[in-house]
Design an enzyme around this catalytic site. Structure first.
Site, PDB file in Angstrom:
ATOM      1  N   SER A 185      49.849 -23.702  38.338  1.00 47.54           N
ATOM      2  CA  SER A 185      50.195 -22.326  37.992  1.00 47.54           C
ATOM      3  C   SER A 185      50.285 -21.358  39.154  1.00 47.54           C
ATOM      4  O   SER A 185      50.757 -20.236  38.979  1.00 47.54           O
ATOM      5  CB  SER A 185      49.198 -21.779  36.957  1.00 47.54           C
ATOM      6  OG  SER A 185      49.370 -22.430  35.730  1.00 47.54           O
ATOM      7  N   LYS A 201      46.365 -11.313  38.434  1.00 49.00           N
ATOM      8  CA  LYS A 201      46.806 -12.035  37.238  1.00 49.00           C
ATOM      9  C   LYS A 201      45.971 -11.608  36.036  1.00 49.00           C
ATOM     10  O   LYS A 201      44.743 -11.501  36.122  1.00 49.00           O
ATOM     11  CB  LYS A 201      46.673 -13.535  37.489  1.00 49.00           C
ATOM     12  CG  LYS A 201      47.201 -14.423  36.373  1.00 49.00           C
ATOM     13  CD  LYS A 201      47.099 -15.896  36.773  1.00 49.00           C
ATOM     14  CE  LYS A 201      47.617 -16.817  35.682  1.00 49.00           C
ATOM     15  NZ  LYS A 201      47.553 -18.241  36.097  1.00 49.00           N
ATOM     16  N   SER A 228      51.727 -20.419  35.437  1.00 53.30           N
ATOM     17  CA  SER A 228      51.485 -19.231  34.636  1.00 53.30           C
ATOM     18  C   SER A 228      51.250 -17.973  35.457  1.00 53.30           C
ATOM     19  O   SER A 228      51.181 -16.883  34.906  1.00 53.30           O
ATOM     20  CB  SER A 228      50.284 -19.472  33.723  1.00 53.30           C
ATOM     21  OG  SER A 228      49.104 -19.685  34.481  1.00 53.30           O
TER      22      SER A 228
END
Length: 447
Positions: A176, A78, A152
């Site tokens: 997330s 990420k 996210s």
């Protein structure tokens, strides 16, 4: 010729250790799949093709294959976690495009275990929202590209669901990891506080964000989790007879659970009952203040992250979110509201070993440029489809998303498992029982 894209991390690492395939061959095949498919998915912000092949050769040159639980396994990271030699943009034009001098501790642990970082994945700006879109890209759900992958950690989830990598690294501050995992049919675990390192100086939204794995199987989630936590990888075990509470109630007043997600939770409850567990309906005593407590932490975390950045380069929804959070910075940093929530919910987890809920209230919003829309429309879209995750960030307790059933569109549905501190292994064991009794398709049919 054996195809390695679409295989699990456990299968790949075993084949590399047994010298049935080289790390370069595995990585090259995944890079080719990324090149072929990611234009439709939008998982990656940047792909490290040359660097990944060179690192695969470095893994091959190591003499300790037997000690590498992730030998030659491609992994995506990420884009809010530092990867040595790559910029960390966090989905924003306001962040510097300068190479990181060293790996985040979780990335370093993956590499030490033999994994190869093939790229950094798209996130919403500053990882604020539950849809992954922004000036650097839009991540779509590989099962239904008209829908957002979630956020996210949406790019990381999309990469795994599309078979671009077998596992990916993400983090979870308000859901997330669990939100995109639920959208994309993946297994994830948000560890309890302090189980996986967060990294010195990195944003944790005042202690509520945790790093964790995204995977297609419980075995891979367990394997990656053990590497991140610095524990010895091992097989799962029978969890014994557990007291499982099933709740279909939304913690947020006015937000209802749609039929497919309620049905998934009922189906999972039936599977666990047949596995021998004591299952009954029971709702946690969520306080009415949970919505305002969640909003205060959510906005204050963004306010802290935005402080060193040029606000003119932030999107409007992020600027508004940060501005609303500034008055909460001192209150949130005290931790008093989180402790109050823990005290309220602890008696429930004395009576029950595990809480089972739907993972989401409804499917993710349409994929598109949500970053160009107003703040209120983003917040309403987020809270209306993902009200069930934030409470467990605030308590700091472990929580999982596990596939269970399908939506009318054919995309995966999912449930959430929550436990007391220190019960990550128990949750993984319970997830394995669900997987054994209700096996799911591992990746989306992209080819």
């Amino acid at each position: 010729m054996t195809a390695w894209a679409g295989r699990t991390a456990a299968e790949i690492s075993a084949a590399v250790r047994e010298k049935r395939v080289t790390p370069r061959e595995v990585v090259a095949e995944h890079l080719a799949r990324i090149e072929r498919l990611d234009g439709r998915v939008g998982a990656f912000r940047t792909v490290r093709a040359e660097a990944a092949l060179a690192e695969a050769d470095e893994v091959a040159a190591r003499g300790d294959f037997a000690e590498l639980p992730l030998a030659g396994v491609p992994v995506a990271v990420k884009d809010n976690l530092a990867v040595r030699g790559e910029s960390r943009r966090i989905g924003s034009a306001a962040t510097p495009d300068t190479p990181a001098p060293q790996d985040h501790v979780t990335v370093a642990r993956l590499r030490a275990a033999g994994a190869v970082v093939v790229g950094l994945t798209n996130v919403p700006e500053l990882c604020v929202f539950g849809t992954t879109d922004g000036v650097l890209g839009i991540a779509r759900n590989p099962w239904d590209p008209t829908r957002s992958a979630g956020g996210s950690s949406g790019g990381s989830a999309a990469a795994v669901a599309a078979g671009l990598v077998p596992i990916a690294l993400g983090n979870d501050g308000m859901g997330s990891l669990r939100i995109p995992a639920a959208n994309c049919g993946l297994v994830t675990i948000k560890p309890g506080q302090g189980v996986v390192p967060t990294g010195d100086g990195d944003s944790t939204w005042f202690g509520i964000s945790e790093n964790g794995p995204l995977a297609t199987t419980v075995e891979d989630a367990r394997l990656m989790f053990s590497v991140l936590a610095g524990t010895e990888p091992g097989p799962g075990s029978a969890p014994g007879v557990l007291r499982v509470a099933v709740s279909l109630r939304s913690p947020l007043v006015g937000v209802t659970i749609s039929r497919p997600y309620a049905a998934a939770a009922r189906d999972a409850a039936g599977l666990l009952m047949r596995a021998g567990h004591q299952v009954r309906r029971a709702d946690p005593p969520y306080p009415l203040s949970l919505a305002t407590t969640s909003l205060a932490h959510w906005t204050a975390g963004t306010a802290a992250d935005a402080r060193p950045l040029d606000p003119r380069l932030l999107t409007r929804r992020t600027r508004v979110h940060a501005r609303l959070g500034r008055p909460f910075l001192r209150t949130v940093s005290s931790g008093a509201s989180r402790e109050q929530l823990r005290r309220r919910l602890e008696p429930f987890f004395t009576e029950h070993d595990v809480l089972l809920t739907p993972a989401l209230a409804r499917r993710s919003p349409k994929a598109g440029p949500w970053h160009e829309r107003g703040w209120l429309s983003n917040v309403l879209a987020n809270t209306n489809y993902s009200p069930l995750t934030p409470a467990w960030n605030l308590t700091g307790w472990p929580a999982m998303s596990v596939p269970c059933g399908t939506l009318p569109s054919g995309a995966p549905c999912a449930v959430q498992l929550v436990g007391r501190p220190g019960t990550e292994s128990r949750l993984l064991d319970l997830a394995r029982q669900l997987e054994e009794r209700n096996p799911w398709q591992r990746t989306a049919p992209m080819d």
